[in-house]
Motif scaffolding. Sequence first.
Motif, PDB file in Angstrom:
ATOM      1  N   CYS A  76       0.836  -1.203   0.000  1.00 29.87           N
ATOM      2  CA  CYS A  76       0.000   0.000   0.000  1.00 29.87           C
ATOM      3  C   CYS A  76       0.873   1.256   0.000  1.00 29.87           C
ATOM      4  N   THR A  77       0.239   2.410  -0.034  1.00 27.82           N
ATOM      5  CA  THR A  77       0.983   3.643   0.274  1.00 27.82           C
ATOM      6  C   THR A  77       0.315   4.263   1.493  1.00 27.82           C
ATOM      7  N   ARG A  78       1.052   5.117   2.172  1.00 28.18           N
ATOM      8  CA  ARG A  78       0.510   5.819   3.342  1.00 28.18           C
ATOM      9  C   ARG A  78       0.520   7.309   3.065  1.00 28.18           C
ATOM     10  N   GLU A  79      -0.643   7.936   3.218  1.00 30.35           N
ATOM     11  CA  GLU A  79      -0.753   9.369   2.948  1.00 30.35           C
ATOM     12  C   GLU A  79      -0.976  10.086   4.272  1.00 30.35           C
ATOM     13  N   THR A  88       4.685   7.231   0.501  1.00 29.01           N
ATOM     14  CA  THR A  88       3.524   7.858  -0.147  1.00 29.01           C
ATOM     15  C   THR A  88       3.448   7.529  -1.648  1.00 29.01           C
ATOM     16  N   ALA A  89       2.278   7.831  -2.229  1.00 26.44           N
ATOM     17  CA  ALA A  89       2.074   7.634  -3.670  1.00 26.44           C
ATOM     18  C   ALA A  89       3.074   8.488  -4.465  1.00 26.44           C
ATOM     19  N   GLU A  90       3.313   9.702  -3.953  1.00 28.07           N
ATOM     20  CA  GLU A  90       4.226  10.610  -4.640  1.00 28.07           C
ATOM     21  C   GLU A  90       5.641  10.016  -4.668  1.00 28.07           C
ATOM     22  N   GLU A  91       6.067   9.465  -3.520  1.00 28.58           N
ATOM     23  CA  GLU A  91       7.400   8.838  -3.462  1.00 28.58           C
ATOM     24  C   GLU A  91       7.463   7.634  -4.404  1.00 28.58           C
ATOM     25  N   ILE A 142       6.937  -3.864 -16.573  1.00 30.45           N
ATOM     26  CA  ILE A 142       6.536  -3.185 -15.332  1.00 30.45           C
ATOM     27  C   ILE A 142       5.230  -3.802 -14.843  1.00 30.45           C
ATOM     28  N   ILE A 143       5.244  -4.248 -13.599  1.00 28.90           N
ATOM     29  CA  ILE A 143       4.033  -4.839 -13.022  1.00 28.90           C
ATOM     30  C   ILE A 143       3.606  -3.980 -11.831  1.00 28.90           C
ATOM     31  N   SER A 144       2.434  -3.384 -11.960  1.00 30.92           N
ATOM     32  CA  SER A 144       1.965  -2.460 -10.927  1.00 30.92           C
ATOM     33  C   SER A 144       1.009  -3.204  -9.989  1.00 30.92           C
ATOM     34  N   ALA A 145       1.591  -3.833  -8.965  1.00 28.25           N
ATOM     35  CA  ALA A 145       0.772  -4.621  -8.036  1.00 28.25           C
ATOM     36  C   ALA A 145       0.410  -3.833  -6.784  1.00 28.25           C
ATOM     37  N   ALA A 146       0.941  -2.616  -6.663  1.00 27.37           N
ATOM     38  CA  ALA A 146       0.676  -1.828  -5.449  1.00 27.37           C
ATOM     39  C   ALA A 146      -0.756  -1.307  -5.424  1.00 27.37           C
ATOM     40  N   ALA A 147      -1.316  -1.259  -4.226  1.00 29.66           N
ATOM     41  CA  ALA A 147      -2.612  -0.600  -4.045  1.00 29.66           C
ATOM     42  C   ALA A 147      -2.297   0.839  -3.649  1.00 29.66           C
ATOM     43  N   VAL A 148      -2.120   1.663  -4.668  1.00 34.19           N
ATOM     44  CA  VAL A 148      -1.717   3.057  -4.441  1.00 34.19           C
ATOM     45  C   VAL A 148      -2.937   3.850  -3.969  1.00 34.19           C
ATOM     46  N   ALA A 149      -2.759   4.671  -2.940  1.00 31.33           N
ATOM     47  CA  ALA A 149      -3.877   5.497  -2.470  1.00 31.33           C
ATOM     48  C   ALA A 149      -4.288   6.452  -3.583  1.00 31.33           C
ATOM     49  N   ASP A 150      -5.584   6.576  -3.791  1.00 31.14           N
ATOM     50  CA  ASP A 150      -6.070   7.466  -4.850  1.00 31.14           C
ATOM     51  C   ASP A 150      -6.203   8.910  -4.358  1.00 31.14           C
ATOM     52  N   PHE A 151      -6.310   9.048  -3.035  1.00 24.87           N
ATOM     53  CA  PHE A 151      -6.468  10.397  -2.456  1.00 24.87           C
ATOM     54  C   PHE A 151      -5.492  10.595  -1.310  1.00 24.87           C
ATOM     55  N   ARG A 152      -5.119  11.841  -1.112  1.00 25.23           N
ATOM     56  CA  ARG A 152      -4.287  12.176   0.046  1.00 25.23           C
ATOM     57  C   ARG A 152      -4.818  13.474   0.660  1.00 25.23           C
ATOM     58  N   PRO A 153      -4.579  13.670   1.966  1.00 23.12           N
ATOM     59  CA  PRO A 153      -5.013  14.929   2.581  1.00 23.12           C
ATOM     60  C   PRO A 153      -4.359  16.110   1.869  1.00 23.12           C
ATOM     61  N   LYS A 154      -5.169  17.140   1.620  1.00 22.52           N
ATOM     62  CA  LYS A 154      -4.665  18.291   0.877  1.00 22.52           C
ATOM     63  C   LYS A 154      -3.576  19.004   1.680  1.00 22.52           C
ATOM     64  N   GLU A 202      -7.206  15.386  -1.806  1.00 19.33           N
ATOM     65  CA  GLU A 202      -6.995  15.667  -3.234  1.00 19.33           C
ATOM     66  C   GLU A 202      -6.497  14.383  -3.889  1.00 19.33           C
ATOM     67  N   LYS A 203      -6.615  14.311  -5.205  1.00 22.24           N
ATOM     68  CA  LYS A 203      -6.220  13.087  -5.918  1.00 22.24           C
ATOM     69  C   LYS A 203      -4.702  12.960  -5.967  1.00 22.24           C
ATOM     70  N   THR A 204      -4.210  11.742  -5.860  1.00 21.34           N
ATOM     71  CA  THR A 204      -2.783  11.481  -6.099  1.00 21.34           C
ATOM     72  C   THR A 204      -2.633  11.267  -7.606  1.00 21.34           C
ATOM     73  N   SER A 205      -1.398  11.192  -8.100  1.00 21.47           N
ATOM     74  CA  SER A 205      -1.262  10.881  -9.533  1.00 21.47           C
ATOM     75  C   SER A 205      -1.522   9.396  -9.732  1.00 21.47           C
ATOM     76  N   ASP A 206      -2.116   9.080 -10.860  1.00 21.02           N
ATOM     77  CA  ASP A 206      -2.285   7.671 -11.220  1.00 21.02           C
ATOM     78  C   ASP A 206      -0.987   7.243 -11.911  1.00 21.02           C
ATOM     79  N   ILE A 207      -0.142   6.537 -11.163  1.00 17.23           N
ATOM     80  CA  ILE A 207       1.202   6.189 -11.658  1.00 17.23           C
ATOM     81  C   ILE A 207       1.105   5.344 -12.928  1.00 17.23           C
TER      82      ILE A 207
END
Length: 397
Positions: free
Chosen positions: A196-199, A252-255, A270-282, A302-307
Amino acid sequence: MLKGKKIILGITGSIAAYKAAEILSLLKKKGADVFVIMTEPATKFVQPLTFSTLSGHPVITNLFSLNDQIEIKHVSLSQWADLILIAPATANIIGKIAHGIADDMLTTTVMASKSKVIFAPAMNKNMISNPIYQENVKKLVALGYEFIDSEYGLLACGEVGEGRLADIKEIVDKVDHTLLFKKDYKNKTVLITASCTREPIDKVRFISNYSSGKMGFALADVAQARGARVILITGPTCLPTVKGIDTILINTAEEMKNEVFKCFKKADIIISAAAVADFRPKEIFSGKIKKEETKKMVIELEKTSDILYELGKKKGNKILVGFAAETENLVHNASKKLKEKNLDLIIANDLLAKGAGFGSDKNTAKIIDNKGIVRELPLMPKTDMAEKILDEILKIN
Ligand code: CTP
């Protein structure tokens, strides 16, 4: 499992020779048939009786000790084996084999064998760093022999440094992987995101999800076993990192995005198996939010980038594989993601399926390719699923 696999375990004269008993016992537990060959010095550390009892075969210690009761001669023994593991391997045995010396049962067997040979070295740290030893290893590696690197720690001589026999499980896993997997990912670099990611909300709280990283780690493990160079970019997880896998830890998703794009060029797949957070606190609160000062809590997101979407735009001739975590309209939603993110393959997971999903050791999925062909994968261990996914990736051209 190693059922039906035939292994020669070569034991040489190191204090770590006693650990070979545990290696043998684990190989037997996995179903392998194991013959033990000990060098003369090894028998000074541990009695052959230990190994004959554990293996169920006589232990061969001397080139000239074979008699009619042992129906195999050294040449047929070398042809019998699927794999030869030398653990612990001294600088002496490595030096001898590197120079074609065959003056005892073990070196003779290795010389006469066409099977894969794996060394698990154990020695003093100065021996490891000796350029003569290093040259010998380099020569053997170039010839296709494999090594399980020794570890750093307290050595039998009382010094601390490189030279301890690798972890027993690591040695047995390496044997397992070598015998079970073909090297069809050789010369390929696979970039995998996992967990996962942590926001962050404030200094002590975050938004995240239940992804454990098990699927991404299983993919990394199997891809490496099949010969790939693996770069694993992972969010927080309890899973141990694996030697030889280039593991990058992020929060984080950004990292994750930054690391993925740093490594993008190197990757073939490239295999994207991570459950990336779609939103993070603004906004991230600088300290800890205190409950007394907060009557009603509203966090603006706010939305994170869709990697993966960003990767899809830069794809070129790289193979891009995504996952889709769904609770409804599995195939429809996953196919939509495959198209929108410009993927070659998507693994659709039904999060409501029994026994599968986040945190579980098992998974069930549908694999959808860019021609719309759907393949059903029943509930199976994530390692088996990783194998199936990697099989499918190789079919893409
Ligand atoms: N993904 C990504 N970056 C994000 C979100 C998702 O790279 N910010 C990737 C995931 O690693 C996965 C794929 O996109 O391979 C699909 O992720 P999923 O969570 O199923 O879907 P989303 O695109 O986030 O859409 P939704 O949450 O609305 O289902």
